[in-house]
Structures are given as C-alpha cells and as structure tokens.
Design a protein around this motif. Structure first.
Motif, short mmCIF file in Angstrom:
data_model
loop_
_atom_site.label_atom_id
_atom_site.label_comp_id
_atom_site.label_asym_id
_atom_site.label_seq_id
_atom_site.Cartn_x
_atom_site.Cartn_y
_atom_site.Cartn_z
N UNK A 1 13.78 29.78 -14.67
CA UNK A 1 14.75 28.69 -14.50
C UNK A 1 14.15 27.50 -13.77
N UNK A 2 14.50 26.29 -14.25
CA UNK A 2 14.09 25.03 -13.63
C UNK A 2 15.33 24.22 -13.24
N UNK A 3 15.12 23.17 -12.48
CA UNK A 3 16.25 22.31 -12.08
C UNK A 3 16.83 21.56 -13.28
N UNK A 4 15.92 21.06 -14.14
CA UNK A 4 16.37 20.25 -15.27
C UNK A 4 15.65 20.66 -16.56
N UNK A 5 16.25 20.35 -17.68
CA UNK A 5 15.68 20.74 -18.97
C UNK A 5 14.37 20.02 -19.27
N UNK A 6 14.18 18.80 -18.75
CA UNK A 6 12.93 18.06 -18.97
C UNK A 6 11.77 18.80 -18.31
N UNK A 7 12.01 19.31 -17.09
CA UNK A 7 10.98 20.06 -16.37
C UNK A 7 10.67 21.37 -17.09
N UNK A 8 11.72 22.01 -17.60
CA UNK A 8 11.54 23.25 -18.35
C UNK A 8 10.73 22.99 -19.62
N UNK A 9 11.01 21.85 -20.26
CA UNK A 9 10.30 21.49 -21.49
C UNK A 9 8.82 21.26 -21.25
N UNK A 10 8.51 20.66 -20.10
CA UNK A 10 7.10 20.41 -19.75
C UNK A 10 6.34 21.74 -19.60
N UNK A 11 6.96 22.69 -18.89
CA UNK A 11 6.34 24.00 -18.70
C UNK A 11 6.21 24.73 -20.03
N UNK A 12 7.24 24.61 -20.86
CA UNK A 12 7.23 25.27 -22.18
C UNK A 12 6.08 24.76 -23.04
N UNK A 13 5.92 23.44 -23.06
CA UNK A 13 4.87 22.83 -23.88
C UNK A 13 3.47 23.20 -23.39
N UNK A 14 3.31 23.23 -22.05
CA UNK A 14 1.99 23.50 -21.46
C UNK A 14 1.58 24.96 -21.62
N UNK A 15 2.52 25.88 -21.41
CA UNK A 15 2.17 27.31 -21.39
C UNK A 15 2.48 28.05 -22.69
#
Length: 216
Positions: free
Chosen positions: A184-198
C-alpha cells in the motif's frame, strides 16, 4: 591503503540471527537491482558471522551498489560496505585466473549441492507458473497486488524493495499463501511509479515479480 574498486563488495554488521538461506536470498533481492550478480557468499562460521560478499558481473554495478546501499537498514542493522580485498572465485573463473584451492570445510558438506539444486527445482515449480486471470483493464489505485513470489518471501524482503519509493505505507502478506502479497502507498501515482519500476523484478533466480493494481 584504500582498496581499489572491483566486482566484489564486502558487507559487515549484518544481523547474525538471520538464517544463512534467508540472508542470501534477501541480499539477492535488494542488490540485483544494480546489475547481474554472479555469486553471494555468506558463511555462518564464527569468523564470518555477520558478514557477506556480493559478486557482481561488472565493477560499475558493484560501485553503484556500494554507494546506494551504504548504511541501509537491513534486518534492523545498518550495513557497512566496502570493496573486497581479494578477487572472488566467480570472477577468477571468468577471466581465466582461477586456481583451485583445497578447502577442508567443504568435506562435511558433501551432497549439499545436489540438495540445493533439488530445492531450486522445487521452488521453480508451483504457483508461480499459474497466470492470473484478468478481466478488463486495470483501474489504478494506491494498492498493488504482487504475484509469483518465491516460497521464502517474507515481510522484511518486500519492505526492503518498496521502502525506496515515496509514499510507501506497508506490506501485507496473505496467511497461507507465500506467492502473493499487497503493498500500500499513500497515492495511486506513487503506487504506479513502484509498479513500473519493479515490474518483472527478479526477486530470486527463478521468480520475477508480477505487479497489478489490487481490485477494490
């Protein structure tokens, strides 16, 4: 005298309570982001306790890993990293300078490579081969759903991977299922960044993480 940069980094101040197999897999999980790893040496002897060596394919990867992970909190202790003083066997075998040495400590461990190989084969078969059914496009949100995780996955391993991203809140493992987890992240944009990177990150030699947005 300063040790010149090379392909092997030496790590100490590691948590001595962590089991050898778990330690090696966790080190692989956090250091493989910097480049190809040839070998990880972690011995539980009295002399080598709390220490490990990570051998990279090239010097640049080892240098980046040393700079980026110096002082990184790993199992509640800050890692201390420097370049290794001697060339590792894995590197020597590649450049043709390897000379076989007699190692007495290997004698009681005869048969171990076969067992390790068998375990690797077993770890490579199972839930990770299944492809999750997908219906319709994913709707971005602040929670990621992880699949294809190896059997030895634990909370600490995943936290070390995702804590580097802004907005990280927590990791939630699913009781009775080693192959899936939620992050879980604070916001969906932050989650998207982690998703794209990993996405597709090789968390173990036989497992690449698959990341989707959790369904709400």
């Amino acid at each position: 005298m300063e040790i010149p940069p090379n392909q092997t980094i030496y790590i100490n101040n590691l948590n001595e309570k962590v089991k050898k197999d778990e330690l090696k897999k966790s080190l692989y999980a956090i250091f493989s982001q910097f480049g190809a790893i040839l070998d990880i040496i972690a011995l539980k002897t009295l002399k080598m306790r709390g220490q490990a060596f990570v051998v990279f394919k090239d010097i640049g990867a080892a240098t980046n890993a040393l700079r980026s992970m110096q002082g990184f909190p790993f199992f509640d202790k800050q890692m201390r990293i420097q370049f290794a003083k001697a060339k590792s066997d894995a590197v020597a075998k590649i450049d043709g300078t390897y000379v076989e040495r007699k190692r007495e400590k290997r004698k009681p461990e005869e048969g171990e490579p076969k067992k390790a190989k068998k375990k690797a084969v077993e770890a490579g078969s199972g839930p990770q081969k299944e492809k999750p059914a997908r219906s319709g496009p994913e709707l971005p949100n602040n929670i990621l759903f992880l699949t294809n995780l190896p059997e030895e996955t634990n909370d600490a391993m995943l936290q070390m991977l995702f804590t580097q991203f802004p907005g990280f809140k927590e990791v939630r493992l699913v009781p009775g299922r080693h192959d899936i987890a939620f992050v879980e992240f604070d916001h969906e944009i932050q989650a998207g960044q982690a998703k794209e990177t990993l996405q597709g990150f090789q968390i173990s030699p036989t497992n690449a993480i698959k990341i989707t947005y959790a369904k709400k």
